[in-house]
Each structure stands twice: as C-alpha cells, then as structure tokens.
Design an enzyme around this catalytic site. Structure first.
Site, short mmCIF file in Angstrom:
data_model
loop_
_atom_site.label_atom_id
_atom_site.label_comp_id
_atom_site.label_asym_id
_atom_site.label_seq_id
_atom_site.Cartn_x
_atom_site.Cartn_y
_atom_site.Cartn_z
N GLU A 9 0.84 -1.20 0.00
CA GLU A 9 0.00 0.00 0.00
C GLU A 9 0.87 1.25 0.00
OE1 GLU A 9 -3.30 2.11 2.95
OE2 GLU A 9 -3.06 -0.07 2.97
N GLU A 34 -2.60 10.98 2.65
CA GLU A 34 -3.73 11.14 3.56
C GLU A 34 -3.74 12.54 4.18
OE1 GLU A 34 -3.97 6.65 5.40
OE2 GLU A 34 -2.20 7.88 5.82
#
Length: 343
Positions: free
Chosen positions: A157, A161
């Site tokens: 991943e 964010e």
C-alpha cells in the site's frame, strides 16, 4: 458505461488509505529535460462538447523521475475538463437530520471510490479538494486488493492522507507486510508534511509515483518525499519496502472516520457533512526501457455518472463509518465523496 441515478434530496448523502494505527490496514533534484506536449487535443465522445483546443501540460514543472532522469512521453495528454479550470465550490447541503445533536445517536456513512484496473508501477495524479473535520481521513492511495486478508497474503500500500485534525498538513506512507501468518504487524513509514495551505479550501494536484527503484510523492508537481530501493525499516522480509512492493495494486480514494484520536483527532460527528472533491484522475504507465512514463488515460468525470467499467464503490465498514454508494455522486465535472450521518 453503466449509469446510476442522481439521488433525490430527501435521501441522506454521505461520502483511504488506512493507517496502521489500530485498524491494521492500510526532495530530489528536478530534471530540466522536459518534453513539450503536442498541441493536438483528444476529442470526447459524440455525446459531449469537444474540449478546448488549448493543451494542458502535465505540470508547470519538470517531473522528477529517477537519478537517471527520463522525461515523460511526448504522447499527447488530453486537457483537463473545462470544469477543472476552477470547478464550482458548491456549498455542501445540510444533513437530512438537521444540525448535529451530541445527545442523539447517529449512524455515520463514508465513501470509497475504488479503481478496477490493476497496476504494476506507474504515475498516478488527481486534482482534488480534500475534506477534514476532527477524526477524519481524506485520501488517495494504491492498494493490493487482498492485503486485508493478511495470513498468507502480503500487504502492499502507498498512501496520501489528509488527517482531520489539521488540513494544513498531510501524511505520506508505505505499508507492507510479508505473507507470514505468524506476523501481525505492518511495516509502516508514516511521514507528516506541511502543505503551506489549507487542503479543504481549494484544488491542488496530488501524485504518487511508483517504480521498481523508488516511490515518490508530489504536491502541485513538486516532489516532497522519495523512498528508494535499498532503504530498510525493521527486520522482517518486507524491511526494504520499495523492493517488497511487488503486487499489482488498484487506485483508490476514500473518506472515513478513524477510531484513533491520537492520529486524526477525536471523532464526535460534529462538523459534518464534509466532502472530498476530485476534478480529474490521470494515469501513466511505467516504461522499464526508458524508466519514464507514458500517458495511459484520464477521467474528467464530465458525465452524470461514474464510468463503472473503471470504478466501483465501497460497501463495507471502515472503523467509525459504513461505506455506501449513496455517498458518491458526480456533479459539475467532479466526483464527490461525502461523509455524513443519519439518526
């Protein structure tokens, strides 16, 4: 293209990359060797108005590639949609249940826009206005779809964010885990960066660059972080995270609420609804021969619905929220992810 009806106003609309906190999920020199793009435009379908004849460069700055700098392909990149010049900054409609009442019990809804295409390396760009209120996460990320199973499946991943407690900062992260059922913890390399702007107040260009040799993160075409192969973190087999990113991944965007207040701020539900707006998504494939990138496709979200051959909508629980398709809509050349509630 499949279609989805626009929601009536009476329905409650609600719209990640996952940190490893509790949930268990998921500058380098720039080259001067830029390549001018063709002035040719790419027409839209016969059902749409043709694009402007003006070309839009990939960015105003030359894109860093690697220590062996290779420019992007000279293949024509379509202009962003007319809406992308300055998309409408619509007021968010009120939640159907009225003002938030801390004495009432609510069910909270978020959204995940999940790409269907699998990628092994590439350059991924999105022009977005992010969302934030205490406790939330507004994101763009790449993810190996079976990571959540853990056990015999590895975790891969790469995240961008915006954490609700401070929309003037953002977090870059790589999450990995070797496929070993005896190992529960993820290897995580979270770093917090300053935007020098409020990510909820305007549109900016976000990019993740993934190659066999490095992973890089860019904001408005400026590289902010680069992790290269050979950097190690921890002692497990996934310690060299760039080397360990071997699984095909999908491109995703989500908006949700965390159960880890030390990470995102305390989530109470106040400040909702909020929305993350995506103006366009642009994807380049990686060329191993040149170590550069070739334009692949762009989605301007100019229609009334998502392209369901390319995208799907999350429908599972994510910590404090439930994802649902009602919380994703397409309006005015934007796809909007919404976080809200119902009593």
């Amino acid at each position: 293209m499949n279609i989805k009806l626009i929601l009536p106003a009476c329905i409650a609309l609600a719209f990640v990359a996952c940190s490893d906190n509790d949930n268990g999920l998921a500058p380098a020199d720039q080259s001067s060797d830029s390549v001018a793009l063709s002035s040719a435009t790419v027409p839209l379908s016969s059902e749409t108005v043709p694009l402007s004849s003006a070309t839009v460069p990939v960015s105003s700055a030359t894109l860093p590639v690697s220590s062996e700098t290779v420019p992007l392909s000279s293949e024509t990149v379509p202009p962003a949609s007319s809406a992308s010049t300055e998309p409408p900054m619509d007021e968010i409609p009120p939640a159907v249940d009225g003002p938030f009442d801390p004495n009432k019990k609510y069910k909270f809804y978020g959204a995940e826009l999940t790409g269907k295409e699998l990628f092994k390396y590439g350059r991924f760009e999105a022009r977005m206005r992010m969302a934030a209120t205490s406790g939330t996460v507004s994101s763009m990320f790449l993810n190996y779809d079976l990571s959540w199973k853990k056990g015999d499946e590895p975790w891969n991943e790469i995240d961008i964010e915006v954490l609700g407690k401070d929309p003037t900062k953002w977090q870059s992260n790589v999450l990995t885990r070797e496929a070993n059922p005896s190992i529960n913890d993820l290897t995580s390399t979270e770093k917090i960066h300053d935007f020098n702007f409020d990510a909820t107040k305007g549109f900016h260009l976000y990019a993740i660059v993934w190659t066999p040799e490095y992973v890089a993160w860019e904001i408005d075409s400026v590289e902010v972080r680069r992790d290269e192969i050979g950097q190690t973190h921890g002692s497990h087999a996934d310690a060299d995270q760039v080397k360990f990113l071997t699984e095909e991944q999908t491109l995703r965007f989500n908006l949700w609420a965390s159960k880890t207040p030390s990470w995102t701020g305390k989530f109470t539900g106040e400040g909702l609804p909020v929305e993350q707006h995506i103006d366009y998504v642009r994807v380049y494939s990686y060329d191993p021969a040149t170590k550069g990138f070739v334009f692949k496709w762009q989605d301007d979200f100019d229609g009334a619905w998502l392209d369901y051959d390319r995208w799907s909508e999350g429908n599972w629980e994510m910590e404090n929220v439930m994802y649902r398709d009602l919380n994703i809509r397409v309006e005015h050349g934007l796809v909007k992810l919404r976080l809200d509630y119902e009593e």
